[in-house]
Design a protein around this motif. Structure first.
Motif, PDB file in Angstrom:
ATOM      1  N   UNK A  90      22.309   3.270  -8.400  1.00 47.94           N
ATOM      2  CA  UNK A  90      21.248   3.776  -9.268  1.00 47.94           C
ATOM      3  C   UNK A  90      20.277   2.668  -9.655  1.00 47.94           C
ATOM      4  N   UNK A  91      20.818   1.505  -9.999  1.00 45.90           N
ATOM      5  CA  UNK A  91      19.963   0.357 -10.322  1.00 45.90           C
ATOM      6  C   UNK A  91      19.162  -0.090  -9.098  1.00 45.90           C
ATOM      7  N   UNK A  92      19.825  -0.138  -7.938  1.00 46.00           N
ATOM      8  CA  UNK A  92      19.119  -0.526  -6.724  1.00 46.00           C
ATOM      9  C   UNK A  92      17.987   0.444  -6.407  1.00 46.00           C
ATOM     10  N   UNK A  93      18.231   1.761  -6.539  1.00 46.24           N
ATOM     11  CA  UNK A  93      17.191   2.743  -6.242  1.00 46.24           C
ATOM     12  C   UNK A  93      16.006   2.579  -7.184  1.00 46.24           C
ATOM     13  N   UNK A  94      16.281   2.319  -8.440  1.00 48.14           N
ATOM     14  CA  UNK A  94      15.203   2.115  -9.406  1.00 48.14           C
ATOM     15  C   UNK A  94      14.422   0.840  -9.092  1.00 48.14           C
ATOM     16  N   UNK A  95      15.138  -0.239  -8.824  1.00 44.58           N
ATOM     17  CA  UNK A  95      14.479  -1.512  -8.493  1.00 44.58           C
ATOM     18  C   UNK A  95      13.678  -1.382  -7.207  1.00 44.58           C
ATOM     19  N   UNK A  96      14.234  -0.711  -6.192  1.00 38.25           N
ATOM     20  CA  UNK A  96      13.508  -0.534  -4.940  1.00 38.25           C
ATOM     21  C   UNK A  96      12.278   0.348  -5.124  1.00 38.25           C
ATOM     22  N   UNK A  97      12.364   1.353  -5.990  1.00 36.69           N
ATOM     23  CA  UNK A  97      11.180   2.161  -6.293  1.00 36.69           C
ATOM     24  C   UNK A  97      10.074   1.307  -6.893  1.00 36.69           C
ATOM     25  N   UNK A  98      10.460   0.448  -7.820  1.00 35.34           N
ATOM     26  CA  UNK A  98       9.483  -0.464  -8.438  1.00 35.34           C
ATOM     27  C   UNK A  98       8.921  -1.435  -7.402  1.00 35.34           C
ATOM     28  N   UNK A  99       9.794  -2.017  -6.575  1.00 33.79           N
ATOM     29  CA  UNK A  99       9.335  -2.987  -5.572  1.00 33.79           C
ATOM     30  C   UNK A  99       8.409  -2.348  -4.542  1.00 33.79           C
ATOM     31  N   UNK A 100       8.732  -1.142  -4.078  1.00 33.26           N
ATOM     32  CA  UNK A 100       7.853  -0.480  -3.112  1.00 33.26           C
ATOM     33  C   UNK A 100       6.517  -0.092  -3.752  1.00 33.26           C
ATOM     34  N   UNK A 152       5.994 -10.466  -2.222  1.00 36.54           N
ATOM     35  CA  UNK A 152       6.426  -9.132  -2.656  1.00 36.54           C
ATOM     36  C   UNK A 152       7.065  -8.373  -1.500  1.00 36.54           C
ATOM     37  N   UNK A 153       6.449  -8.428  -0.327  1.00 39.95           N
ATOM     38  CA  UNK A 153       6.987  -7.727   0.840  1.00 39.95           C
ATOM     39  C   UNK A 153       8.341  -8.298   1.261  1.00 39.95           C
ATOM     40  N   UNK A 154       8.465  -9.615   1.261  1.00 37.03           N
ATOM     41  CA  UNK A 154       9.729 -10.240   1.662  1.00 37.03           C
ATOM     42  C   UNK A 154      10.836  -9.917   0.654  1.00 37.03           C
ATOM     43  N   UNK A 155      10.515  -9.956  -0.624  1.00 35.96           N
ATOM     44  CA  UNK A 155      11.494  -9.615  -1.656  1.00 35.96           C
ATOM     45  C   UNK A 155      11.959  -8.168  -1.499  1.00 35.96           C
ATOM     46  N   UNK A 156      11.013  -7.273  -1.270  1.00 32.90           N
ATOM     47  CA  UNK A 156      11.351  -5.861  -1.064  1.00 32.90           C
ATOM     48  C   UNK A 156      12.249  -5.699   0.159  1.00 32.90           C
ATOM     49  N   UNK A 157      11.925  -6.402   1.234  1.00 35.31           N
ATOM     50  CA  UNK A 157      12.713  -6.335   2.463  1.00 35.31           C
ATOM     51  C   UNK A 157      14.155  -6.766   2.208  1.00 35.31           C
TER      52      UNK A 157
END
Length: 129
Positions: free
Chosen positions: A54-64, A94-99
Motif C-alpha cells: 500500500x505504501x509502495x503504491x502510494x509512493x509510486x503514484x506520487x513519483x509517476x 526523478x525518472x531514475x528514482x521512479x524506475x
C-alpha cells in the motif's frame, strides 16, 4: 551511441517532443486507484506485506505524477536549442528514482530471476534506443 549527450544541440520546443511525458500519468492513476481500492474494500486489519505494498503504491503514484510534471516541464518549458538545462537533471533524477522504486516494488512480488531480468532488458532497450 555516437552522439553522447548532444541532444541539447538539436532539440527545440515542439508540441510532440514531450508528448510521451503525459503517458506517465496512466501508471500514476493505476497506482493511486489500487491503493484506494485496498483502503476502501478491505474490512479486516491488513497484514504487514499488504501495508508495505500500500505504501509502495502510494509512493509510486506520487513519483509517476512527479515524473509526468518534471518530464513535461523539461520538454516544453525549460528546453532551448543549443543550451543545457539544469532542470533536465531534475527530470532524469526523478525518472531514475521512479524506475528503481518500481524495481524494488516488483522484486517484492516476483521471483528473483524476473526481478533481475526486467531492469536488465529495460537498460539494454534504453541504451540502444
Amino acid at each position: 551511441l555516437g552522439r553522447w549527450k548532444t541532444s541539447h544541440k538539436f532539440w527545440a520546443p515542439h508540441p510532440l517532443v514531450g508528448f510521451s511525458s503525459f503517458c506517465f500519468i496512466v501508471p500514476a492513476i493505476v497506482f493511486f486507484s489500487t491503493a484506494t481500492c485496498i483502503i476502501c474494500h478491505t474490512n479486516s486489519p491488513l497484514d504487514r506485506l499488504t501495508v508495505v505494498h500500500l505504501w509502495f503504491y502510494t509512493i509510486l503514484g506520487i513519483l509517476f505524477t512527479c515524473a509526468t510534471l518534471t518530464s513535461a516541464l523539461a520538454d516544453y518549458v525549460f528546453i532551448k536549442k543549443g543550451h543545457r538545462s539544469v532542470y533536465g537533471s531534475v527530470d532524469v533524477v526523478t525518472a531514475i528514482t521512479t524506475f528503481w522504486v518500481c524495481i524494488v516494488d516488483f522484486a517484492l512480488r516476483a521471483p528473483l530471476l524476473e526481478a533481475v531480468l526486467l531492469p536488465v532488458i529495460a537498460a539494454i532497450a534504453h541504451t540502444f534506443s
